[in-house]
Design an enzyme around this catalytic site. Structure first.
Site, PDB file in Angstrom:
ATOM      1  N   ASP A   1       0.844  -1.188   0.000  1.00 34.41           N
ATOM      2  CA  ASP A   1       0.000   0.000   0.000  1.00 34.41           C
ATOM      3  C   ASP A   1       0.882   1.243   0.000  1.00 34.41           C
ATOM      4  O   ASP A   1       1.955   1.262   0.594  1.00 34.41           O
ATOM      5  CB  ASP A   1      -0.888  -0.001   1.261  1.00 34.41           C
ATOM      6  CG  ASP A   1      -1.883   1.145   1.267  1.00 34.41           C
ATOM      7  OD1 ASP A   1      -2.983   0.975   0.715  1.00 34.41           O
ATOM      8  OD2 ASP A   1      -1.541   2.221   1.787  1.00 34.41           O
TER       9      ASP A   1
ATOM     10  N   ASP B   1     -13.873 -15.740  14.219  1.00 33.08           N
ATOM     11  CA  ASP B   1     -14.011 -17.177  14.489  1.00 33.08           C
ATOM     12  C   ASP B   1     -13.621 -18.010  13.266  1.00 33.08           C
ATOM     13  O   ASP B   1     -13.079 -19.124  13.416  1.00 33.08           O
ATOM     14  CB  ASP B   1     -15.425 -17.527  14.998  1.00 33.08           C
ATOM     15  CG  ASP B   1     -16.555 -17.061  14.093  1.00 33.08           C
ATOM     16  OD1 ASP B   1     -17.724 -17.204  14.505  1.00 33.08           O
ATOM     17  OD2 ASP B   1     -16.280 -16.540  12.989  1.00 33.08           O
TER      18      ASP B   1
ATOM     19  N   GLU C   1      -9.629 -21.614  10.814  1.00 38.65           N
ATOM     20  CA  GLU C   1      -8.669 -22.073   9.794  1.00 38.65           C
ATOM     21  C   GLU C   1      -7.290 -22.271  10.379  1.00 38.65           C
ATOM     22  O   GLU C   1      -6.634 -23.271  10.108  1.00 38.65           O
ATOM     23  CB  GLU C   1      -8.611 -21.079   8.632  1.00 38.65           C
ATOM     24  CG  GLU C   1      -9.912 -20.903   7.870  1.00 38.65           C
ATOM     25  CD  GLU C   1     -10.547 -22.223   7.417  1.00 38.65           C
ATOM     26  OE1 GLU C   1     -11.751 -22.218   7.132  1.00 38.65           O
ATOM     27  OE2 GLU C   1      -9.858 -23.254   7.368  1.00 38.65           O
TER      28      GLU C   1
ATOM     29  N   GLU D   1     -12.780 -30.879  12.712  1.00 42.87           N
ATOM     30  CA  GLU D   1     -13.650 -29.722  12.470  1.00 42.87           C
ATOM     31  C   GLU D   1     -14.153 -29.108  13.770  1.00 42.87           C
ATOM     32  O   GLU D   1     -14.155 -27.888  13.935  1.00 42.87           O
ATOM     33  CB  GLU D   1     -14.849 -30.121  11.608  1.00 42.87           C
ATOM     34  CG  GLU D   1     -14.592 -29.944  10.134  1.00 42.87           C
ATOM     35  CD  GLU D   1     -14.325 -28.491   9.792  1.00 42.87           C
ATOM     36  OE1 GLU D   1     -15.110 -27.608  10.216  1.00 42.87           O
ATOM     37  OE2 GLU D   1     -13.312 -28.218   9.121  1.00 42.87           O
TER      38      GLU D   1
ATOM     39  N   ASN E   1     -17.722  -9.413  20.057  1.00 37.22           N
ATOM     40  CA  ASN E   1     -19.129  -9.824  19.922  1.00 37.22           C
ATOM     41  C   ASN E   1     -19.239 -11.344  20.007  1.00 37.22           C
ATOM     42  O   ASN E   1     -19.739 -11.998  19.087  1.00 37.22           O
ATOM     43  CB  ASN E   1     -19.735  -9.344  18.592  1.00 37.22           C
ATOM     44  CG  ASN E   1     -19.779  -7.834  18.510  1.00 37.22           C
ATOM     45  OD1 ASN E   1     -20.218  -7.162  19.448  1.00 37.22           O
ATOM     46  ND2 ASN E   1     -19.275  -7.274  17.418  1.00 37.22           N
TER      47      ASN E   1
ATOM     48  N   THR F   1     -24.686 -14.766   5.122  1.00 34.68           N
ATOM     49  CA  THR F   1     -25.889 -14.088   4.618  1.00 34.68           C
ATOM     50  C   THR F   1     -25.981 -12.639   5.110  1.00 34.68           C
ATOM     51  O   THR F   1     -26.781 -12.328   6.018  1.00 34.68           O
ATOM     52  CB  THR F   1     -27.163 -14.859   5.030  1.00 34.68           C
ATOM     53  OG1 THR F   1     -27.206 -14.946   6.461  1.00 34.68           O
ATOM     54  CG2 THR F   1     -27.177 -16.236   4.402  1.00 34.68           C
TER      55      THR F   1
ATOM     56  N   ASP G   1     -28.416 -15.116  11.803  1.00 37.98           N
ATOM     57  CA  ASP G   1     -28.149 -16.509  11.447  1.00 37.98           C
ATOM     58  C   ASP G   1     -26.644 -16.748  11.345  1.00 37.98           C
ATOM     59  O   ASP G   1     -25.854 -15.840  11.574  1.00 37.98           O
ATOM     60  CB  ASP G   1     -28.873 -16.899  10.151  1.00 37.98           C
ATOM     61  CG  ASP G   1     -28.424 -16.061   8.965  1.00 37.98           C
ATOM     62  OD1 ASP G   1     -28.836 -16.372   7.844  1.00 37.98           O
ATOM     63  OD2 ASP G   1     -27.665 -15.091   9.173  1.00 37.98           O
TER      64      ASP G   1
HETATM   65  C1  L5Q Z   1     -20.387 -27.107   4.258  1.00 35.33           C
HETATM   66  C2  L5Q Z   1     -19.184 -26.271   4.595  1.00 35.33           C
HETATM   67  C3  L5Q Z   1     -18.845 -25.767   5.819  1.00 35.33           C
HETATM   68  C4  L5Q Z   1     -17.644 -25.100   5.624  1.00 35.33           C
HETATM   69  C5  L5Q Z   1     -16.817 -24.416   6.653  1.00 35.33           C
HETATM   70  O1  L5Q Z   1     -16.985 -24.674   7.815  1.00 35.33           O
HETATM   71  N1  L5Q Z   1     -15.879 -23.526   6.218  1.00 35.33           N
HETATM   72  C6  L5Q Z   1     -14.926 -22.976   7.132  1.00 35.33           C
HETATM   73  C7  L5Q Z   1     -15.452 -21.769   7.869  1.00 35.33           C
HETATM   74  F1  L5Q Z   1     -14.468 -21.302   8.626  1.00 35.33           F
HETATM   75  F2  L5Q Z   1     -15.863 -20.842   6.983  1.00 35.33           F
HETATM   76  F3  L5Q Z   1     -16.493 -22.092   8.660  1.00 35.33           F
HETATM   77  N2  L5Q Z   1     -17.293 -25.179   4.333  1.00 35.33           N
HETATM   78  O2  L5Q Z   1     -18.220 -25.928   3.696  1.00 35.33           O
HETATM   79 CA    CA Z   2      -3.796   3.170   1.064  1.00 35.56          CA
HETATM   80 CA    CA Z   3     -19.020 -16.577  16.397  1.00 34.00          CA
HETATM   81 ZN    ZN Z   4     -12.698 -26.403   8.888  1.00 35.44          ZN
END
Ligand code: L5Q
Ligand code: CA
Ligand code: CA
Ligand code: ZN
Length: 317
Positions: free
Chosen positions: A58, A139, A144, A167, A184, A195, A201
């Site tokens: 940047d 989160d 990840e 997971e 939050n 969404t 949600d």
């Molecule tokens: C069905 C489905 C669920 C996810 C999921 O969990 N993604 C990781 C997050 F960190 F975005 F949540 N991906 O496909």
């Molecule tokens: Ca900039």
């Molecule tokens: Ca959360």
């Molecule tokens: Zn995952």
């Protein structure tokens, strides 16, 4: 390249202001944080799928364009998640040896997901209806990065029950990180990027996995082949267990006395890093968590009793 660590400022995906470490050079300001481990690096995927892309540069150390927002949050939340594992669990990055944290934002075109590739994080922009830019949710970023921690510890195979535990661990530490920073906080996953047109949600609920059609009891587990044998489905069993262990409650007639988020974090971290193995199933998850809680609090402790209650409440023995 030579330069100096400075503080950049910018706007996140939700329009919020934040600051983060950047690197000032003759070329301009790079999204490189040289204050954590071997560094935190954020790249621009330029809506292609070639990774990592180009290190984010940047001109004025102000990151306030709409295109900047995903990078601001990926860079900031990677630093926060680094701090969570360092300060709360004494773990220096995902390998406990200061491994570089590399993120690519604007990965793909309208890509509706985020992921750990085995060596870096990738974040799609979402399609703007089902999802907005995935790095906008703390989160999700911690979810990840926890996959990286798992890969360098239990290394739970990403299918069937071991994959569901993999997971669930990512959802658990995603949520605990969100609570640690009081961002939050809730027991929902991905609520900040899911969404955008519908408030309230989320991608998943740990408090009530059935809201997303996922099981909240082992007797309701998915046994098909979709989703790598239900890794994002059967995670509901571990997620409900963790929710009950932290908060308490009565589930299918089984009473659980809560032990609070911090102790859940300690028990789950020790379970993940000391006892789980690549082929662990839910029954071994229970045995491992009991051993971890016993190490930490003693065999006759209330914490050990609560761990047993929480697994019993979701039908795991
Ligand atoms: C069905 C489905 C669920 C996810 C999921 O969990 N993604 C990781 C997050 F960190 F975005 F949540 N991906 O496909
Ligand atoms: Ca900039
Ligand atoms: Ca959360
Ligand atoms: Zn995952």
């Amino acid at each position: 390249i030579s330069g100096t660590v400075v503080t950049g400022s910018g706007t996140g995906v939700l329009g919020d202001s934040k600051t983060f470490k950047t690197f000032s050079t003759a070329d301009g300001y790079y999204m490189f944080d040289g204050t954590r481990g071997n560094g935190i690096y954020t790249y621009d995927g330029r809506n292609q799928t070639r990774i990592p892309g180009s290190l984010w540069l940047d001109a004025d150390n102000r990151f306030n364009t709409s295109y900047d927002r995903a990078a601001v949050d990926a860079h900031t939340y990677a630093a926060w998640t680094y701090d969570y594992f360092r300060n709360v669990h004494n773990r220096n990055s995902y390998d406990n040896a200061g491994a570089e944290l590399v993120s690519t934002v604007h990965y793909g075109r309208s890509y509706n997901n985020a992921g750990w590739t085995g060596s870096q994080m990738i974040y799609g922009d979402g399609d703007g209806y089902n999802f907005r830019a995935f790095s906008g949710s703390l989160d999700v970023v911690a979810h990840e990065l926890t996959h990286a921690v798992t890969d360098f510890s239990a290394d739970l195979i990403y299918q069937n029950e071991s994959g569901a535990i993999n997971e669930s661990m990512s959802d658990i530490f995603g949520t605990l990180t969100e609570y640690h920073f009081n961002n939050n906080p809730d027991w929902l996953m991905g609520e900040d990027i899911y969404t955008p047109g519908t408030p309230g949600d989320a991608l998943r609920s740990m408090a009530d996995p059935t809201l997303a059609g996922d099981p909240d009891h082992y007797s309701k587990r998915y046994t098909g082949t979709q989703d790598n044998g239900g890794v994002h489905i059967n995670s509901g069993i571990g997620n409900k267990m963790a929710y009950l262990l932290a908060n308490g409650g009565t589930h299918y007639g089984v009473k659980v006395t809560g032990i609070g988020n911090d102790k859940v974090g300690k028990v789950m971290y020790r379970t993940l890093t000391q006892y789980l193995t690549p082929t662990s199933n839910y029954s071994h998850f229970r045995a491992s968590a009991v051993r971890a809680a016993t190490d930490l609090y003693g065999a006759s402790s209330a914490e050990v009793a609560s761990v047993k209650q929480a697994f019993s409440a979701v039908g795991v023995y």
